[in-house]
Design a protein around this motif. Structure first.
Motif, PDB file in Angstrom:
ATOM      1  N   LYS A  72       0.820  -1.204   0.000  1.00 44.50           N
ATOM      2  CA  LYS A  72       0.000   0.000   0.000  1.00 44.50           C
ATOM      3  C   LYS A  72       0.855   1.256   0.000  1.00 44.50           C
ATOM      4  O   LYS A  72       1.704   1.445   0.857  1.00 44.50           O
ATOM      5  N   ILE A  89       0.364   8.359   1.022  1.00 44.53           N
ATOM      6  CA  ILE A  89       0.197   9.659   0.380  1.00 44.53           C
ATOM      7  C   ILE A  89       0.462  10.760   1.402  1.00 44.53           C
ATOM      8  O   ILE A  89       0.090  10.627   2.561  1.00 44.53           O
ATOM      9  N   LEU A 123      -6.324   9.390   0.164  1.00 41.97           N
ATOM     10  CA  LEU A 123      -7.293   8.298   0.206  1.00 41.97           C
ATOM     11  C   LEU A 123      -7.086   7.631   1.553  1.00 41.97           C
ATOM     12  O   LEU A 123      -5.959   7.332   1.923  1.00 41.97           O
ATOM     13  N   SER A 124      -8.154   7.434   2.251  1.00 41.33           N
ATOM     14  CA  SER A 124      -8.014   6.872   3.587  1.00 41.33           C
ATOM     15  C   SER A 124      -7.489   5.440   3.504  1.00 41.33           C
ATOM     16  O   SER A 124      -7.883   4.664   2.636  1.00 41.33           O
ATOM     17  N   ARG A 125      -6.589   5.120   4.404  1.00 37.38           N
ATOM     18  CA  ARG A 125      -6.019   3.784   4.416  1.00 37.38           C
ATOM     19  C   ARG A 125      -7.034   2.732   4.843  1.00 37.38           C
ATOM     20  O   ARG A 125      -7.019   1.606   4.365  1.00 37.38           O
ATOM     21  N   ASN A 126      -7.862   3.134   5.794  1.00 35.20           N
ATOM     22  CA  ASN A 126      -8.783   2.147   6.352  1.00 35.20           C
ATOM     23  C   ASN A 126     -10.047   2.015   5.526  1.00 35.20           C
ATOM     24  O   ASN A 126     -10.613   0.946   5.386  1.00 35.20           O
ATOM     25  N   GLU A 164     -10.969   2.809   1.883  1.00 39.58           N
ATOM     26  CA  GLU A 164     -10.379   3.268   0.625  1.00 39.58           C
ATOM     27  C   GLU A 164     -11.313   4.132  -0.200  1.00 39.58           C
ATOM     28  O   GLU A 164     -10.903   4.755  -1.157  1.00 39.58           O
TER      29      GLU A 164
END
Lengths: 206, 515
Positions: free
Chosen positions: A38, A41, B367-370, B372
């Motif tokens: 992953k 950002i 973009l949120s990791r948890n 998406e």
């Protein structure tokens, strides 16, 4: 002078995309490794409390995006850093070769008071991969570190938690040293008033 | 180059024709090839020493005969040879050089008007001079030693030559940057690629077709890059990247396979990043922020198509569609290349915004990791455009149909490659402006799908987009993520205040969930 009060140390992790910056931070702070691939950002930070030489310090670890575009964010993120961690992938020659430019970039953007003696730590990550894939020898990495003023060097695996704890202990120690030195140069009182709110950043442990 | 290893210990006996063909292909594309005509309209033949294979693996006499065969095509009339001597990994050795020289019979020498030897080592130079002194003092007059590529540009049209990366790299030892002479010969050819407004490159309606670098990168990545791990994430060698970029800006022909997948991917990102006006200009931020408020992805797609696309320039939409179609293909191989739509969006989105306030830009791209599906407008848009490419660009003409108009050497060449068909027949596209998007794209398919999915969603009572909007709290420690909905002065601007403090204070304000 800050002697027994709680200290906040700001640590910046830099390196090419995909070398494992986020994984190293996660392994150290959360003791977790995700096989998910992953991209990061902008920048992300985690905090962790550690004991360094009998002192409780809060380490604020900034994980930055390795991609080109947001390097302009540097100024905002790098300022006030107490230690800079340069990460490369031992199986990727290119990621080692760019350490130079990451270091230069940091010194330019963060403009620390004493650039010659600013603490860096180099981590060669992904040593869990098979030996045949290895592209940068330990000797080569250590030679580079020596040429840059004896930067401490660790070979790590975020995946298998090899040397991670060790490395961050050194990072914390060197950061604290830097922070104390910085205090020494400060004419005005240390303005970090984090004590009242530490609970917000504290963990409950797990 | 598999044929290196294919050559058997007894090359004469068991050389296969396929082997021979592969060698020929290699020699004729990398070692000796023509680069148009020189300033005096004489054919210009390029020979690259840096691309000579390892003499241990390939018999150099085979190479020599191939080179002579190629030269045979030119010797009947005047011709020019440019020999790039620098950057060679393998030294052919004395005896071969002498044999090579001897094979250059009168036939080859007679019509050779000039031989430019670029960046020869002192050793090679001495040997050349030595041979000339003995064999042909007359021929020696045709030889000119060249130090740098800038110097070469004075004698031959440099920008026509596909120069291998090794030669560019070697050239760095002599000069930092290649400067072209300001003569007329280069003026009409000069075509900057990077940092040029899209309207200049593509025309206001996109009628000039795709910029060369974009087309090249996408075509090459589609052919070679789909399954490469970390494509668009990994960084290339910075020297290679710079050489490729400068070659494009000079207008040199360039073969991206010499530079590799990661160089091409970053070159493409760089093209977008360097645009003077980004694809999503700051004026669009307010509307982009509203995407997040739309619930189901179909609602979001409809909103993007009806409210955001009309704000973008026609050229921007053409490019966006062209690139997203590649990203969409790459994401289909995510099990191999590890590049999910999320990763691709994270890597690409930042190159599409440039407000001058990097913090604001990050907040748009996050973009949120948890979760998406949560994040800043550009991040969400890109992820959706990659995942739902067909729906997002339904009714927009497939990009490969865009007529490719390029201005080369002052003459306009038009190649029309109309391939692919338009799926939905209810969106007629005016043939007069093939590249401009339909004025009001059909949303019929999206709408009907939206209706169906609303039923499903409402039925299950789930709303996949409402969960955890951007809030990132790791179970143990507080985790911060810099995301702001309001533009805030970057903390670096606060004079005299140690950033560690101000940044924490700032962050705390910006991230109320952290308390």
């Amino acid at each position: 002078m800050a002697s027994r009060k709680k200290v906040l140390l700001k640590v910046i992790i830099l390196g090419d995309s995909g070398v494992g910056k986020t994984s190293l931070m996660n392994q150290y702070v959360n003791k977790k490794f995700s096989t998910q691939y992953k991209a990061t950002i902008g920048a992300d930070f985690l905090t962790k409390e550690v004991m360094v030489d009998d002192r409780l310090v809060t380490m604020q670890i900034w994980d930055t995006a390795g991609q080109e575009r947001f390097q302009s964010l540097g100024v905002a993120f790098y300022r006030g850093a107490d230690c800079c961690v340069l990460v490369y992938d031992v199986n990727n020659n290119k990621s080692f070769e760019t350490l130079d430019s990451w270091r230069d970039e940091f010194l330019i953007q963060a403009s620390p008071r004493d650039p010659e003696n600013f603490p860096f730590v180099v981590l060669g990550n992904k040593i869990d991969m098979e030996e045949s894939k290895r592209a940068v020898s330990q000797k080569r990495a250590m030679t580079w570190c020596q040429s840059k003023g004896n930067i401490p060097y660790f070979e790590t695996s975020a995946k298998e938690a090899i040397n991670v704890e060790n490395a961050f202990q050194t990072i914390a120690k060197n950061a604290l040293q830097q922070e104390t030195d910085a205090d020494f140069y400060n004419d005005f009182p240390d303005p970090i008033k984090i004590d009242n709110d530490t609970s917000k950043y504290d963990s409950c442990g797990c | 180059m598999w044929w290196f290893y294919n050559s058997s210990p007894e090359p004469q006996a068991s050389r296969t024709s396929a082997d021979e063909e592969a060698l020929a292909d290699y020699i004729y594309s990398k070692v000796i090839y023509q680069a148009g005509v020189d300033f005096e309209s004489k054919p210009m033949v390029i020979i690259c020493a840096s691309n000579l294979p390892d003499p241990i693996e390939v018999d150099y006499d085979r190479i020599l005969s191939r080179i002579l065969l190629k030269l045979d095509l030119f010797v009947e009339s005047d011709y020019t040879v440019v020999l790039f001597a620098g950057g060679a990994k393998h030294n052919p050795g004395w005896s071969w050089m002498l044999r090579a020289y001897k094979s250059l019979s009168r036939k080859y020498k007679k019509n050779l008007k000039s031989l430019y030897i670029v960046q020869a080592t002192t050793w090679a130079r001495i040997s050349f001079d030595f041979m000339n002194a003995i064999i042909s003092p007359k021929f020696a007059k045709k030889i000119r030693y060249i130090h740098s590529l800038s110097e070469l540009a004075n004698f031959v049209p440099l920008t026509q030559i596909d120069i291998p990366p090794a030669v560019y790299e070697h050239n760095l030892k002599y000069e930092d940057k290649i400067t072209l002479p300001s003569s007329v010969n280069y003026k009409e050819n000069k075509r900057l690629m990077f940092g040029v407004p899209l309207e200049v490159l593509m025309g206001t309606e996109g009628e000039n077709g795709l910029p060369r670098v974009v087309r090249d990168c996408v075509t090459y990545l589609r052919a070679e890059g789909l399954q490469v791990e970390g494509v668009f994430r990994r960084s290339p060698s910075s020297t290679l990247l710079r050489q490729a970029k400068e070659a494009y800006d000079r207008g040199n022909p360039i073969n991206l396979s010499d530079y590799g997948v990661h160089t091409a991917a970053v070159l493409l990102k760089m093209f977008f990043n360097d645009l003077p006006v980004s694809i999503f200009p700051m004026q669009t931020y307010d509307v982009l922020k509203q995407i997040r408020g739309k619930q189901h992805y179909l609602g979001r797609i409809e909103f993007i198509r009806s409210s955001i696309f009309p704000l973008l320039s026609p050229a921007s939409i053409i490019l966006l569609q062209y690139v997203c179609s590649l990203l969409n293909e790459i994401s289909k191989y995510k099990d191999i290349n590890l590049m999910t739509a999320y990763n691709l969006a994270v890597m690409f989105a930042p190159n599409l915004v440039h407000s001058g306030n990097p913090m604001l830009d990050v907040s748009m791209c996050i973009l949120s990791r948890n979760n998406e599906n949560s994040g800043g407008g550009v991040g969400i848009l890109m992820k959706l455009a990659i995942e739902q490419f067909d729906l997002m660009f339904e009714g927009y003409e497939p990009r490969d149909c865009v007529r490719d108009v390029s201005v080369e050497n002052g003459t306009i060449s038009m190649s029309s490659s109309m391939s692919g068909s338009i799926e939905s027949s209810d969106t007629p596209i005016s043939p007069s402006s093939p590249s401009s998007p339909p004025k009001y794209p059909s949303l019929r398919k999206v709408r009907s799908l939206a209706a169906v999915s609303n039923l499903i969603i409402n039925g299950s009572g789930l709303d996949p987009f409402r969960v955890g909007a951007g809030v990132e709290i790791s179970g143990v420690k507080v985790q911060g993520m810099v995301s702001r909905s309001q533009p805030v002065t970057p903390y670096s601007d606060i004079p005299g205040s140690p950033a560690s403090m101000s940044s924490i204070e700032e962050l705390r304000r910006a991230m109320p969930w952290a308390s």
